[in-house]
Design a protein around this motif. Structure first.
Motif, short mmCIF file in Angstrom:
data_model
loop_
_atom_site.label_atom_id
_atom_site.label_comp_id
_atom_site.label_asym_id
_atom_site.label_seq_id
_atom_site.Cartn_x
_atom_site.Cartn_y
_atom_site.Cartn_z
N ARG A 129 3.86 4.27 1.91
CA ARG A 129 2.64 4.42 1.37
C ARG A 129 2.05 6.00 1.83
NH1 ARG A 129 -1.80 0.52 3.45
NH2 ARG A 129 -1.48 1.43 5.42
N ASN A 130 2.45 6.37 2.99
CA ASN A 130 2.05 7.61 3.41
C ASN A 130 2.72 8.71 2.63
OD1 ASN A 130 0.29 7.02 5.64
ND2 ASN A 130 1.75 6.96 7.24
N ASP A 131 4.05 8.53 2.57
CA ASP A 131 4.63 9.62 1.53
C ASP A 131 4.20 9.70 0.02
OD1 ASP A 131 6.23 10.29 3.75
OD2 ASP A 131 7.99 9.27 3.12
N HIS A 132 3.99 8.45 -0.55
CA HIS A 132 3.91 8.34 -1.86
C HIS A 132 2.28 8.62 -2.13
CE1 HIS A 132 2.16 6.19 -5.49
NE2 HIS A 132 3.35 6.25 -6.00
N ASP A 133 1.41 8.47 -1.16
CA ASP A 133 0.03 8.67 -1.22
C ASP A 133 -0.35 9.95 -2.05
OD1 ASP A 133 -2.76 8.25 -1.07
OD2 ASP A 133 -2.86 9.14 0.85
N GLY A 182 1.73 12.34 5.12
CA GLY A 182 3.20 11.83 4.92
C GLY A 182 4.06 13.15 4.56
#
Lengths: 508, 508
Positions: A463-467, A282
């Motif tokens: 989700r991808n960015d925050h992961d 992300g």
């Protein structure tokens, strides 16, 4: 294809709504059998159950939650709402995303006139409010802004002295000097004291020589490095020539400003090698790169010398007595990034919980025959997924707002105990909140079924960015161990501060 | 930039390895204090602790694990290894990914000569072995293949009769007839009995009229619909004209073959409206679309009539006595998709656990001063993340292999109790395994830190692609409730079959 109409199976709208309220009231109405009457009175349960309808003054609630920074957040959102060409599309290639993200930041600063850098020391709460707003536009933009102002800019302000502020403040502020925070190396992330990049003082030319001794010491994952950065704050072991038999002494990790690209031509400078870290899970709007230094010479003045300095004749001076103390002071100044992450993670949780709960109210599935189907939020399984999450979102909002407030106090008072408390509280909250948000994003996607899997509904990119929030600014597993260490070290002296009780409370 | 060298901090390689083994042996050597000596003897613990080194015959283990289908899997992988142009790049736009995915499937079938469709009824274990191999090439390819052969093809074989097999088998097999499985509607996913698409028999023209009565009844998320499909198996309520006062009778949900695009021109056929469901969180190699039918006429023969038929004069006949029995028989034939998902989910878990554990062995961080840093797999926190996962991967491998075996038996014997057991076991295992794999993918990414966030290391695409395994072929929450229902219904009769003990065992 026409635009969707109301579901004909829903029957009479008001009937469905009234049935839903009736069902929900079963959960709200307490079961009195196991309670003494006076206990129920004390808890106000009877009054609660009597209330026919919950009315919420949404405007007051919003004011209360978003506090005094609501206005500046609204202005940020207004700006991007009026600039559709600056909004990130659902599908975008990495290289385009990086350019768009830079345009978003430039637009925010130069066109809309926001100057987040000016708040970073004196009004951090305002800075974090802007961060929250831009993060909701595109999380990459939030991180890009954080790299520029909190990491690169913050290192100059917090680790440097007046000469650095005079020279770099304006360029950082107006984005003429996009910069990097070059701490992590390929082989060393969590173990910052194990960094291997060296900065050797050359007393003849009055310069430091920055060098990458091996491939494991290449600076890695450095935001702004692959495309946009002009400078980097490089963390390296300061090596001083000495007259003893060793000939050189390692003074520990220090920070240095190293120009990496030409200010006019944007060409990579001699001795600097830059590689692209490539596509990530992300945050592809942020251009992470790898930096290698081949005996790059920088003036002695480029040492960020707040906690330790080298004189013209190669003498080391510091107000702090040991390498460990200086290292702790240096890292202590960088705690703002961790505070910002905990705070931003709650913003992500707010967005995700709102999307999932709204959809669960509208989506109907199964139900008694010949009647409208049941709103999926009326199923206990769905409530168990989303209602504790909603409560936690409020709790984390207040917890991280409190953290920001205490952090602002700390930046003013420099109170030693407060510094220690903020370190532990930010470590614990960052780890706990980001792990909770990461799990919740998956729960929200699943709770929204197939429609949760459509990119346009945002759970995927959130989700991808925050992961990576669980990893950068301190790996969560390592941070929790630090909190444990701190609480163990405090226990014998019975010196738990009020902040620790806060932390315990929010975990309870 | 040179290629990475061994980390100089690692010191003497053999020293580091020996220290690692020594550390690991602390966990392997049992603590005897709390055990009676004879208990320790019984458990073989003393012998185990004596063993100096664990030697594994990897070739035997691989043969044992991958069984008799190892050869066909290796041939699939060989084919794609020799066709770099058919390998999915790290970054690819949706439309390109869809075309690549179709090319991969066409290459597999027409060039490499694999014919998965031929195994779907008689040798399902072989079909699932091919599915596992192509899924490891690109999960989109696995799902694309599943849509074509298991869903579209499987519905023709399992719900149709000889006339359908004669007419469609070859076209499905050789990909001249790419097709869709059009069950889910915008407003009805889990509640299949609530589908609203209608198929009304017209006795004058001897046709069914397929119609979408409202926007909520648009077929949604239909794989192969947006770009490649020529046909669709459409699930619709069969409406028969009657001579009573109602004039028409709803015979329940049946399946119909509906041509959607011209075989030669690929133009969308009259009365069919197709929309693209757009970019998804993952599996963007699969072209999911939305189908709307405006009074589309199909011949009576297009009813998949294994469980219920309509005669020329509009009489309904069935070997099964009620709508509910027919519905159960119809859905029962589709259980293969769920078996395949449980099995494929374990394949994803195998890939992820392998990547994370290998990296954790190589990655070193922190350690005693002046010594090589410690492999992160030597930290208990890392072991707690990855070792139970490794054990579960083996357990799930055997559990789902057992499921595939029992499913193959069922396809031969049609034993009624076995059908019921397979329904519950596949529901329970699909829900449990896919939820476990989904959680594990996040744990693996986090356990690999920043390098886990590089797309090239696969955790991102694995998680994004696998995520929907928790939703399609039965929402996990709904499936677990079905398992509970079944076990409750069995309990009073004390008829738990051996399969349920299996299930309990794997959950224990």
């Amino acid at each position: 294809m026409q635009s969707p109409q109301p579901d004909p199976t829903a029957g009479d709208e008001s009937q469905a709504v009234s049935r839903r309220i009736q069902r929900l009231s079963l959960h709200l109405t307490p079961n009195h059998r196991h309670l003494q009457n006076d206990t129920a009175q004390q808890l106000g349960l009877v009054e609660c159950a009597k209330a026919a309808k919950l009315t919420v003054d949404t405007s007051s609630l919003s004011n209360y939650m978003r506090g005094k920074h609501r206005e500046i957040q609204d202005r940020v959102l207004d700006y991007f709402n009026k600039r559709p060409e600056l909004q990130t599309p659902v599908e975008i290639l990495k290289d385009d995303h990086r350019e768009l993200c830079m345009k978003q930041l430039v637009g925010l600063v130069r066109e809309a006139g926001f100057r987040p850098f000016r708040y970073i020391v004196d009004e951090p709460a305002k800075y974090f409010a802007i961060l929250e707003a831009v993060g909701s536009v595109d999380m990459s933009l939030g991180i890009k802004m954080g790299v520029q102002y909190s990491l690169w800019g913050g290192s100059v302000l917090n680790l440097g002295t007046k000469k650095h502020k005079d020279m770099y403040f304006d360029g950082i502020d107006n984005l003429e000097y996009p910069g990097c925070f070059a701490m992590t190396e390929l082989h060393h992330g969590s173990n910052v004291q194990g960094l291997q990049t060296v900065a050797t003082f050359d007393p003849i030319t009055d310069e430091f020589i920055i060098d990458t001794p091996n491939d494991g010491a290449i600076k890695w994952w450095i935001g702004n490095a692959a495309v946009h950065g002009k400078f980097a704050t490089v963390f390296a072991k300061l090596m001083l020539p000495t007259r003893d038999t060793k000939g050189i002494t390692d003074m520990g990790v220090h920070a240095f400003i190293v120009p990496i690209r030409d200010l006019k031509t944007h060409q990579t400078l001699p001795g600097i090698e830059i590689q692209d870290c490539g596509h990530k899970v992300g945050l592809n709007g942020v251009d992470n790169g790898a930096l290698r230094f081949r005996s790059v010479r920088i003036p002695r003045d480029n040492l960020l010398n707040r906690f330790g300095d080298v004189s013209r004749d190669g003498k080391y001076t510091s107000s702090l007595p040991s390498i460990n103390k200086r290292f702790a002071a240096t890292l202590g100044e960088l705690v703002g990034g961790r505070v910002g992450l905990a705070y931003s993670s709650v913003s992500v949780l707010k967005v995700a919980a709102t999307i999932a709960i709204r959809y669960s109210l509208l989506r109907q599935q199964f139900g008694p025959s010949k009647q409208p189907e049941v709103s999926i939020l009326d199923y206990q399984s769905q409530q168990h997924k989303l209602m504790p999450m909603l409560a936690s979102t409020y709790a984390f909002h207040f917890a991280t707002s409190h953290l920001v407030e205490k952090y602002s106090e700390m930046k003013k008072s420099h109170d030693e105990q407060l510094v220690g408390d903020i370190h532990s509280l930010s470590a614990g909250l960052k780890a706990y909140v980001t792990a909770y948000t990461a799990k919740s994003l998956s729960i929200c996607r699943e709770a929204c079924g197939g429609h949760g899997y459509a990119s346009v509904n945002r759970f995927g990119s959130l989700r991808n960015d925050h992961d990576i929030f669980q990893t950068f600014e301190g790996d969560n597993t390592v941070l929790l161990q630090q909190v444990l260490n701190k609480s163990h070290s405090l226990r014998p002296r019975l010196e738990f501060s009020i902040l620790f009780y806060d932390l315990e409370f929010f975990r309870g």
